[in-house]
Structure formats: C-alpha cells, structure tokens
Design a protein around this motif. Structure first.
Motif, mmCIF file in Angstrom:
data_model
loop_
_atom_site.group_PDB
_atom_site.id
_atom_site.type_symbol
_atom_site.label_atom_id
_atom_site.label_comp_id
_atom_site.label_asym_id
_atom_site.label_seq_id
_atom_site.Cartn_x
_atom_site.Cartn_y
_atom_site.Cartn_z
ATOM 1 N N GLN A 68 0.777 -1.309 -0.084
ATOM 2 C CA GLN A 68 -0.017 0.085 -0.095
ATOM 3 C C GLN A 68 1.003 1.124 0.074
ATOM 4 O O GLN A 68 1.540 1.529 0.852
ATOM 5 C CB GLN A 68 -0.910 0.032 1.229
ATOM 6 N N ALA A 69 0.733 2.004 -1.219
ATOM 7 C CA ALA A 69 1.705 3.267 -1.129
ATOM 8 C C ALA A 69 0.764 4.382 -0.443
ATOM 9 O O ALA A 69 -0.487 4.600 -0.674
ATOM 10 C CB ALA A 69 2.041 3.463 -2.788
ATOM 11 N N THR A 70 1.563 5.567 -0.130
ATOM 12 C CA THR A 70 1.136 6.868 0.340
ATOM 13 C C THR A 70 0.254 7.524 -0.962
ATOM 14 O O THR A 70 0.845 7.136 -2.165
ATOM 15 C CB THR A 70 1.777 7.782 0.958
ATOM 16 N N PRO A 71 -0.808 8.520 -0.518
ATOM 17 C CA PRO A 71 -1.369 8.968 -1.686
ATOM 18 C C PRO A 71 -0.054 10.078 -2.366
ATOM 19 O O PRO A 71 -0.109 10.239 -3.727
ATOM 20 C CB PRO A 71 -2.121 10.104 -1.052
ATOM 21 N N GLU A 72 0.796 10.601 -1.717
ATOM 22 C CA GLU A 72 1.890 11.315 -2.344
ATOM 23 C C GLU A 72 2.648 10.343 -3.279
ATOM 24 O O GLU A 72 3.133 10.831 -4.322
ATOM 25 C CB GLU A 72 2.860 11.728 -1.389
ATOM 26 N N THR A 73 2.867 9.186 -3.010
ATOM 27 C CA THR A 73 3.821 8.448 -3.655
ATOM 28 C C THR A 73 2.827 8.087 -5.032
ATOM 29 O O THR A 73 3.434 7.888 -6.470
ATOM 30 C CB THR A 73 3.873 6.830 -3.156
ATOM 31 N N LEU A 74 1.544 7.704 -4.968
ATOM 32 C CA LEU A 74 0.750 7.502 -5.992
ATOM 33 C C LEU A 74 0.700 8.462 -7.172
ATOM 34 O O LEU A 74 0.475 8.165 -8.228
ATOM 35 C CB LEU A 74 -0.620 6.965 -5.561
ATOM 36 N N LYS A 75 0.532 9.786 -6.368
ATOM 37 C CA LYS A 75 0.655 10.846 -7.206
ATOM 38 C C LYS A 75 1.943 10.815 -8.066
ATOM 39 O O LYS A 75 1.658 11.399 -9.169
ATOM 40 C CB LYS A 75 0.598 12.150 -6.273
ATOM 41 N N LEU A 76 3.046 10.704 -7.383
ATOM 42 C CA LEU A 76 4.217 10.574 -8.369
ATOM 43 C C LEU A 76 4.233 9.541 -9.425
ATOM 44 O O LEU A 76 4.534 10.142 -10.581
ATOM 45 C CB LEU A 76 5.451 10.341 -7.272
ATOM 46 N N VAL A 77 3.674 8.604 -9.251
ATOM 47 C CA VAL A 77 3.712 7.205 -10.120
ATOM 48 C C VAL A 77 2.689 7.716 -11.370
ATOM 49 O O VAL A 77 3.187 7.601 -12.427
ATOM 50 C CB VAL A 77 3.500 6.011 -9.351
ATOM 51 N N ASP A 78 1.704 8.223 -10.961
ATOM 52 C CA ASP A 78 0.581 8.556 -11.967
ATOM 53 C C ASP A 78 1.164 9.604 -12.758
ATOM 54 O O ASP A 78 1.100 9.658 -14.038
ATOM 55 C CB ASP A 78 -0.619 9.052 -11.212
ATOM 56 N N ALA A 79 1.737 10.723 -12.160
ATOM 57 C CA ALA A 79 2.275 11.717 -13.049
ATOM 58 C C ALA A 79 3.311 11.276 -13.886
ATOM 59 O O ALA A 79 3.484 11.808 -14.904
ATOM 60 C CB ALA A 79 2.891 12.769 -11.936
ATOM 61 N N ALA A 80 4.440 10.307 -13.414
ATOM 62 C CA ALA A 80 5.441 9.928 -14.169
ATOM 63 C C ALA A 80 4.903 9.428 -15.597
ATOM 64 O O ALA A 80 5.412 9.473 -16.574
ATOM 65 C CB ALA A 80 6.254 9.137 -13.568
ATOM 66 N N LYS A 81 3.858 8.540 -15.469
ATOM 67 C CA LYS A 81 3.333 7.784 -16.713
ATOM 68 C C LYS A 81 2.779 8.719 -17.410
ATOM 69 O O LYS A 81 2.983 8.624 -18.559
ATOM 70 C CB LYS A 81 1.998 6.872 -15.875
ATOM 71 N N ASP A 82 2.030 9.721 -16.819
ATOM 72 C CA ASP A 82 1.550 10.952 -17.921
ATOM 73 C C ASP A 82 2.538 11.716 -18.644
ATOM 74 O O ASP A 82 2.445 12.112 -19.599
ATOM 75 C CB ASP A 82 0.651 11.740 -17.044
ATOM 76 N N VAL A 83 3.719 12.072 -17.561
ATOM 77 C CA VAL A 83 4.800 12.898 -18.403
ATOM 78 C C VAL A 83 5.392 11.852 -19.457
ATOM 79 O O VAL A 83 5.611 12.609 -20.586
ATOM 80 C CB VAL A 83 5.978 12.834 -17.343
#
Length: 348
Positions: free
Chosen positions: A217-232
């Motif tokens: 289970q990742a933190t919301p901050e971590t999930l935001k980073l991962v989602d952003a990286a895919k979008d970038v």
C-alpha cells in the motif's frame, strides 16, 4: 583584502536581488557547489535572479533531505545464457559498443520494423511478468531470476547482462534510486516503489521498456508521483510526429512535469534503438536544441524520470546505481516507439 571585496559584492547582490537571506544562502551554495570556503572567491561570483532562485530551490531541497530507504544488499552470481542464443557483440566487450556522431539516425526498413515489433512485444510481456512479481517481501534478485529465465526461454538475450559490466538481466530501482539499480537481496517493503527496466535482444533487435510498480500500500503522495510519471511519458510520446524536431519531445515532457510541480532527472535520456542498444537521436526529456527531424521509420525510446525533489544525484560505488541526493523518490516509465507517416506507434 578578501573580506572587503566580499562585503562589497554581497551588498550589490542584496541591492539587485532584494533577498535578506542572501549572505548565508549564497555562501552555503558556493561551499556546496565548489567545496571552497567563499571568503576568498565570492567576489568573482555573479548570480542572476533566475539562477539565484534555482539555487535557492535546491538549497530548500537539501535542507529537507530524507533518510535513505534503500541500502545495497547482496548481489548473487551472474546467471548464464545458453550458447545457442545469439547475443549482442558488446557482451563483456565494451570496445564493441559503437560510437555514433550526435547527428546520426537510422530509418528502419519494413522487415526491420517487423523485427522491432517482435522484440517490443516480448519486452512488453516480460515487463508484465516482472511487475506481477512485485510484492512485499520479494527480493529484486528473485525478480531478476524469473525474468532472466523467461527471456532465455523465449529464445532471446537479456540486453543489460554484460553491457559495460552490468551483472544482471534487468534494472530494479527502488524508491530514491533513479535508475540502473542492480537486483539484490533486499526484500521489498510495504509502500516501496520499484522501477523495472526490461530490454530484450531478439533475432538481432532490442526492445526496451520500463514501468514503476508499487509493493503493498503506497501513500497518496507516492501514487501521485507514479501517476504523474506515466502521464509525463505519454505527453512526450504524443509529441512524436514526422517533420517535428526531436527536441519537441523534451519540451512536452518538461512542460507536463512542471504542471505537476516535479523535476526531471537531467542525466537520463531516451535513445535510438534497433540492432544497437543505444544510438542517437538522444531524446532529452528537457528543453533542448536537438535539430534532428523525426522521420517515418525511426525508432527510439521515451523515458523521462520524474522526481519528488531536486535533480541532484549521487552514484554508488558499484558505478551503476544512481540515487537522488535528497533521498526523495523517483518514478520512471519508458516505451520504445516508431515514427510512422501518420504519427507514432508504441512498440512495447
């Protein structure tokens, strides 16, 4: 007197930049950047406003340095590949890696494109397999073993193995490790992220892809980073079209990362790929001046690494593992793409 010159210069900077903290800040910047006490050298320092702001941001990042979450584990013995499987010429022979001029590019023939599609499909499937293994308690060494045997079973060679001495069959970069992490005995912890970078060499062609996976289970901050990286990454891919300069990709990835408030790693860039693992054109994820015009038949990777903190990095003694200096986390996604007459095709 050095002290007189220093006081005079700092007074001018104070007047120009209007920052009451500049004395301590600039002195510390200079000490960090050069290793020299500023008392005798600061008189020669000129900091335009934008550079000052950039340095100030880097100082803030360093002051908020996190404790490292990853330490080097035990690296197991290198796995073998059956002799009947063709391998790249560079394996254990760095002198065989070609040195192309920066303006080099290659247009693939229809048969070569089919070879790239096959290698890309295998890389995609192996990455999917590797990602399914990411669970709390699993070691990256175990992931490497499963990946290695799956690639070999498919009649392919794991491209990283033996490349300039790299000892494993994929890169596994956990948390603050930006890239080129070597699989080892460290078990994945709850909330870890791991970047899995897969490249296969199949019938004379390389297919290269990567993604970030979460253990537990990742933190919301971590999930935001991962989602952003895919979008970038996808922002960069969407910028690929015939007739555009290669630099267009970097402008789009940079703009999208800025939208999320993240930095991009400066030392990692996409690259041409085909019969050779790495060639020009170099696909920089940042604004750049690459004048190579994209043409149908070109194949290359798009692989921005998105950072929670500052882009400064350090390299471990193994000469491969690159970690963020502030120990904040990084996320990376990568695809091999083909420029077509109508736009772009993702091969992985």
């Amino acid at each position: 007197e050095p002290g007189v010159h220093t006081a005079y210069t700092l007074t001018k900077l104070h007047w120009r930049i209007h920052k009451q903290l500049y004395i301590a800040v600039i002195s510390q910047i200079y000490r960090w950047e050069t290793g020299i006490h500023p008392g005798f050298a600061l008189r020669d320092l000129v900091l335009p406003l934008e550079l000052f702001r950039m340095k100030l941001a880097r100082i803030a990042s360093r002051l908020s340095r996190q404790a490292p979450t990853v330490h080097k584990g035990i690296v197991s013995a290198r796995l073998s590949v059956p002799t009947h499987i063709p391998r790249p010429s560079y394996v254990d022979n760095p002198a065989a890696i070609p040195d192309y001029p920066d303006e080099f590019f290659e247009i693939k023939s229809p048969s070569e494109i089919e070879g790239m599609r096959a290698a890309g499909l295998l890389a995609k499937n192996i990455l999917r397999l590797a990602g399914s293994l990411v669970h709390v308690g699993v070691t990256t060494d175990h992931i490497d073993s499963v990946v290695h045997h799956a690639i070999v079973k498919a009649g392919a060679y794991p491209s990283p193995l033996g490349y300039m001495g790299f000892p494993k069959s994929l890169c596994t970069s956990v948390n603050e490790v930006i890239c080129h992490g070597i699989p080892d005995s460290r078990p994945l912890q709850d909330g870890d992220i791991v970047k899995l970078d897969i490249t296969v060499y199949l019938n004379g062609f390389h297919g290269d892809t990567a993604a970030t996976f979460v253990a537990g289970q990742a933190t919301p901050e971590t999930l935001k980073l991962v989602d952003a990286a895919k979008d970038v990454m996808h922002a960069g891919i969407q910028a690929v079209a015939p007739g555009r300069p290669a630099s267009t990709v970097g402008q789009h990835t940079y703009d999208r990362a800025q939208h999320y408030g993240y930095e991009l790693a400066r030392h990692i860039q996409g690259h041409g790929i085909g019969r050779d693992f790495h060639t020009p054109p170099w696909i920089d994820p940042l604004p750049n001046e690459c004048e190579t015009i994209l043409q149908p038949g070109m194949t290359f990777t798009v692989e921005p690494s998105v950072l929670q903190g500052d882009y400064a990095y350090e390299k471990w003694a193994d000469k491969w593992t690159m970690v963020t200096r502030d120990c904040k986390w990084a996320s990376n996604f990568e695809h091999t793409v083909l420029v077509t007459s109508e736009g772009v095709e993702i091969l992985t």
